[in-house]
Structures are given as C-alpha cells and as structure tokens.
Design a protein around this motif. Sequence first.
Motif, PDB file in Angstrom:
ATOM      1  N   LYS A   6      23.087  51.759  52.262  1.00  0.00           N
ATOM      2  CA  LYS A   6      23.920  52.132  52.120  1.00  0.00           C
ATOM      3  C   LYS A   6      25.656  52.212  53.591  1.00  0.00           C
ATOM      4  O   LYS A   6      26.087  53.465  53.577  1.00  0.00           O
ATOM      5  CB  LYS A   6      24.047  53.625  51.347  1.00  0.00           C
ATOM      6  CG  LYS A   6      23.440  53.671  49.956  1.00  0.00           C
ATOM      7  CD  LYS A   6      23.424  54.590  49.162  1.00  0.00           C
ATOM      8  CE  LYS A   6      22.303  55.285  48.400  1.00  0.00           C
ATOM      9  NZ  LYS A   6      22.735  56.520  47.499  1.00  0.00           N
ATOM     10  N   THR A   7      25.756  50.843  53.446  1.00  0.00           N
ATOM     11  CA  THR A   7      26.230  50.711  54.894  1.00  0.00           C
ATOM     12  C   THR A   7      26.313  49.700  55.072  1.00  0.00           C
ATOM     13  O   THR A   7      25.968  48.135  54.389  1.00  0.00           O
ATOM     14  CB  THR A   7      25.454  51.414  56.264  1.00  0.00           C
ATOM     15  OG1 THR A   7      26.698  51.861  57.380  1.00  0.00           O
ATOM     16  CG2 THR A   7      24.692  50.980  56.743  1.00  0.00           C
ATOM     17  N   THR A   8      27.614  49.168  56.180  1.00  0.00           N
ATOM     18  CA  THR A   8      27.223  47.761  57.021  1.00  0.00           C
ATOM     19  C   THR A   8      26.793  47.802  58.390  1.00  0.00           C
ATOM     20  O   THR A   8      26.870  49.047  58.683  1.00  0.00           O
ATOM     21  CB  THR A   8      28.574  47.149  57.251  1.00  0.00           C
ATOM     22  OG1 THR A   8      30.019  48.244  57.217  1.00  0.00           O
ATOM     23  CG2 THR A   8      29.147  47.207  55.268  1.00  0.00           C
ATOM     24  N   TRP A   9      26.735  46.351  58.988  1.00  0.00           N
ATOM     25  CA  TRP A   9      26.393  46.679  60.751  1.00  0.00           C
ATOM     26  C   TRP A   9      26.465  45.211  60.923  1.00  0.00           C
ATOM     27  O   TRP A   9      26.573  44.139  59.719  1.00  0.00           O
ATOM     28  CB  TRP A   9      24.892  47.043  60.840  1.00  0.00           C
ATOM     29  CG  TRP A   9      24.153  46.372  60.584  1.00  0.00           C
ATOM     30  CD1 TRP A   9      22.742  45.565  61.100  1.00  0.00           C
ATOM     31  CD2 TRP A   9      23.282  46.582  59.095  1.00  0.00           C
ATOM     32  NE1 TRP A   9      22.237  45.732  60.503  1.00  0.00           N
ATOM     33  CE2 TRP A   9      21.886  45.446  59.364  1.00  0.00           C
ATOM     34  CE3 TRP A   9      23.647  47.147  58.078  1.00  0.00           C
ATOM     35  CZ2 TRP A   9      21.352  45.132  58.291  1.00  0.00           C
ATOM     36  CZ3 TRP A   9      22.936  46.659  56.881  1.00  0.00           C
ATOM     37  CH2 TRP A   9      21.050  46.393  56.999  1.00  0.00           C
ATOM     38  N   ARG A  40      26.646  59.971  61.987  1.00  0.00           N
ATOM     39  CA  ARG A  40      27.895  60.115  62.330  1.00  0.00           C
ATOM     40  C   ARG A  40      28.926  59.198  61.766  1.00  0.00           C
ATOM     41  O   ARG A  40      29.723  59.259  60.562  1.00  0.00           O
ATOM     42  CB  ARG A  40      28.821  60.247  63.709  1.00  0.00           C
ATOM     43  CG  ARG A  40      28.667  61.863  64.805  1.00  0.00           C
ATOM     44  CD  ARG A  40      29.715  62.319  64.746  1.00  0.00           C
ATOM     45  NE  ARG A  40      30.733  62.149  64.751  1.00  0.00           N
ATOM     46  CZ  ARG A  40      30.855  62.296  66.150  1.00  0.00           C
ATOM     47  NH1 ARG A  40      29.981  63.461  67.275  1.00  0.00           N
ATOM     48  NH2 ARG A  40      31.545  62.192  67.127  1.00  0.00           N
ATOM     49  N   ALA A  41      28.248  57.834  61.974  1.00  0.00           N
ATOM     50  CA  ALA A  41      28.826  56.511  61.559  1.00  0.00           C
ATOM     51  C   ALA A  41      28.706  56.492  60.274  1.00  0.00           C
ATOM     52  O   ALA A  41      29.442  55.799  59.118  1.00  0.00           O
ATOM     53  CB  ALA A  41      28.019  55.201  62.040  1.00  0.00           C
ATOM     54  N   VAL A  48      27.990  51.948  67.896  1.00  0.00           N
ATOM     55  CA  VAL A  48      27.761  50.652  68.923  1.00  0.00           C
ATOM     56  C   VAL A  48      26.198  51.512  69.707  1.00  0.00           C
ATOM     57  O   VAL A  48      26.330  52.439  70.850  1.00  0.00           O
ATOM     58  CB  VAL A  48      28.821  49.874  69.397  1.00  0.00           C
ATOM     59  CG1 VAL A  48      27.845  48.283  70.086  1.00  0.00           C
ATOM     60  CG2 VAL A  48      29.616  49.407  69.053  1.00  0.00           C
ATOM     61  N   ALA A  49      25.597  51.035  69.220  1.00  0.00           N
ATOM     62  CA  ALA A  49      23.912  51.297  69.805  1.00  0.00           C
ATOM     63  C   ALA A  49      23.543  50.485  71.360  1.00  0.00           C
ATOM     64  O   ALA A  49      24.287  49.054  71.553  1.00  0.00           O
ATOM     65  CB  ALA A  49      23.037  50.880  68.938  1.00  0.00           C
ATOM     66  N   GLY A  50      22.651  50.608  71.829  1.00  0.00           N
ATOM     67  CA  GLY A  50      22.589  50.023  73.543  1.00  0.00           C
ATOM     68  C   GLY A  50      21.363  48.435  72.478  1.00  0.00           C
ATOM     69  O   GLY A  50      20.815  48.404  71.576  1.00  0.00           O
ATOM     70  N   PRO A  51      21.671  47.970  73.818  1.00  0.00           N
ATOM     71  CA  PRO A  51      20.811  46.810  73.033  1.00  0.00           C
ATOM     72  C   PRO A  51      18.927  46.090  72.654  1.00  0.00           C
ATOM     73  O   PRO A  51      18.693  47.912  72.761  1.00  0.00           O
ATOM     74  CB  PRO A  51      20.756  45.386  74.752  1.00  0.00           C
ATOM     75  CG  PRO A  51      21.702  46.116  75.372  1.00  0.00           C
ATOM     76  CD  PRO A  51      21.641  47.287  74.725  1.00  0.00           C
ATOM     77  N   VAL A  52      19.149  45.600  71.822  1.00  0.00           N
ATOM     78  CA  VAL A  52      17.590  45.500  70.584  1.00  0.00           C
ATOM     79  C   VAL A  52      17.227  44.671  71.253  1.00  0.00           C
ATOM     80  O   VAL A  52      17.527  43.332  69.942  1.00  0.00           O
ATOM     81  CB  VAL A  52      17.725  46.450  69.134  1.00  0.00           C
ATOM     82  CG1 VAL A  52      15.765  46.852  68.961  1.00  0.00           C
ATOM     83  CG2 VAL A  52      17.918  47.871  69.717  1.00  0.00           C
ATOM     84  N   ASP A  53      15.960  44.050  72.247  1.00  0.00           N
ATOM     85  CA  ASP A  53      15.613  42.552  71.724  1.00  0.00           C
ATOM     86  C   ASP A  53      16.525  42.151  71.529  1.00  0.00           C
ATOM     87  O   ASP A  53      16.378  40.446  71.346  1.00  0.00           O
ATOM     88  CB  ASP A  53      14.803  42.141  70.495  1.00  0.00           C
ATOM     89  CG  ASP A  53      13.333  43.348  70.253  1.00  0.00           C
ATOM     90  OD1 ASP A  53      12.550  44.065  70.812  1.00  0.00           O
ATOM     91  OD2 ASP A  53      12.872  43.775  69.291  1.00  0.00           O
ATOM     92  N   HIS A  59      26.720  49.993  64.030  1.00  0.00           N
ATOM     93  CA  HIS A  59      27.041  50.430  62.259  1.00  0.00           C
ATOM     94  C   HIS A  59      28.289  51.503  61.928  1.00  0.00           C
ATOM     95  O   HIS A  59      28.588  51.787  62.910  1.00  0.00           O
ATOM     96  CB  HIS A  59      25.726  51.311  62.268  1.00  0.00           C
ATOM     97  CG  HIS A  59      25.735  52.241  61.014  1.00  0.00           C
ATOM     98  ND1 HIS A  59      25.249  53.710  61.022  1.00  0.00           N
ATOM     99  CD2 HIS A  59      25.447  52.087  59.940  1.00  0.00           C
ATOM    100  CE1 HIS A  59      25.593  54.503  60.315  1.00  0.00           C
ATOM    101  NE2 HIS A  59      25.347  53.326  59.247  1.00  0.00           N
ATOM    102  N   GLY A  60      28.528  51.079  60.770  1.00  0.00           N
ATOM    103  CA  GLY A  60      29.907  51.255  60.127  1.00  0.00           C
ATOM    104  C   GLY A  60      29.955  51.341  58.423  1.00  0.00           C
ATOM    105  O   GLY A  60      30.026  50.400  57.891  1.00  0.00           O
ATOM    106  N   ARG A  61      29.849  52.905  57.548  1.00  0.00           N
ATOM    107  CA  ARG A  61      29.895  52.360  56.560  1.00  0.00           C
ATOM    108  C   ARG A  61      31.010  52.454  55.734  1.00  0.00           C
ATOM    109  O   ARG A  61      30.714  51.402  55.681  1.00  0.00           O
ATOM    110  CB  ARG A  61      29.813  53.601  55.973  1.00  0.00           C
ATOM    111  CG  ARG A  61      28.596  53.398  53.916  1.00  0.00           C
ATOM    112  CD  ARG A  61      28.817  54.910  53.779  1.00  0.00           C
ATOM    113  NE  ARG A  61      28.049  55.251  52.252  1.00  0.00           N
ATOM    114  CZ  ARG A  61      28.174  55.364  51.434  1.00  0.00           C
ATOM    115  NH1 ARG A  61      28.363  56.928  51.262  1.00  0.00           N
ATOM    116  NH2 ARG A  61      28.141  55.067  50.672  1.00  0.00           N
TER     117      ARG A  61
END
Length: 201
Positions: A6-9, A40-41, A48-53, A59-61
């Motif tokens: 239920k979101t977009t990213w 919240r998003a 905007v999260a910190g880097p992952v791999d 992320h924002g719905r």
Amino acid sequence: MGFGFKTTWLAVRERSPEEVADALRLAARERLSWDEGTDRAYVSGVYVAGPVDGWTLAHGRRDLATFDYSATDPRFPEWFAALSARLGEVQFFVNERGWFSHGWAHAVDGVVVRAFATFDGDVPLFIGEPTPEEREVGKGLRGWGDNWRDWQEEDWDAWYESAPNEQDVLKLAARWSVHPLLVDSAQFGDQGIYGMPVRPS
C-alpha cells in the motif's frame, strides 16, 4: 516496521539521503529513525532512509511524485526521467492493492529503460523490454499494444496471467535492488530524512 504494501518507493544507487532528498525537493526536514520515518510517510510526506547495500530508499505513499502516485499517469515517464538525470540509476515501485496499482520502473542517467504498471483498469504503462528478473518472476511481460480492443479471450487470459500482484512487486524489488520489508531497521539509527515535497507553483 517496514514498508512494501500500500505504498510507493524509490531505490537509488549509490546516492546519499541528502542527495535524494534534494532531488525530491523535500522541505521541513527532520532526522528520523527507520521505524518513525516509515510510519510517518504512510500518512504524508517522504522518508529517505540511509543506504542499504548500496541503495538509498525513499518511501512515500502519497507524496513521492508531484502528481497522483499512479505510474500510468502520462506525466510519470518525464518526471521519472528527470529524476534519473539528476540521480543516475533510479528504480520506482508502486504496490497499492486497494487501487489495484502495481508496477515498477528503471531509469539510468535520464533514460527510462524499463517501466511496467497498472492502475485500476487503466491502459498499462509499458516501456522497454521485460528484464530477466521480470521473466524469472513471470510478471509484467505483456502490455496492451494498439490492438487490445480486438483481443480474444485467450489474449485477455494471457494478460491477466502476467499481471502482477502485491507479492510480485516485492519479489521484483528483491531481485532488482532491495526488498524493503527485509531491511534491518537497527542498522540506521536516526540517519534518515523525512520531509514534505515542495510542489511547483
């Protein structure tokens, strides 16, 4: 706490949260943890999260794009290409069961190389050729083309068989970049940036 349903990213390769937040024109910024920012998003704004791999996730719905989050909106390819021109390699995912909106897009240096999306019965977005990962999942392999009004029952059967659901979007995200529901939130601390996008006047 994570996101994926239920979101977009976005997934952006090798860019900092600050660079992604700048490209998305986020104002009223706050430093938040993964759990709080994700929560919240889902209501409003973008996290905007910190880097992952090597991938930075945004992320924002409802507020990720500058228009309705449907990737079948005719403005989407131009918006996405412009974002990629600034950020390099960018991926987009939409996964909204309630509006039957499922899809993904991939752009590099301002060129949309692949995009597929559906939205509540709209003629789907279909740009480029299906990737090996899409073929592996078995979804997003068929657009409508110019002759869809002449389709027979077997054509529609083939279409619905390759139409993705919410699990398929996550499967593809895992193969293209990062599965956001499998991220360990403990690695982030308060590295993420939450904000509201500034809309063009």
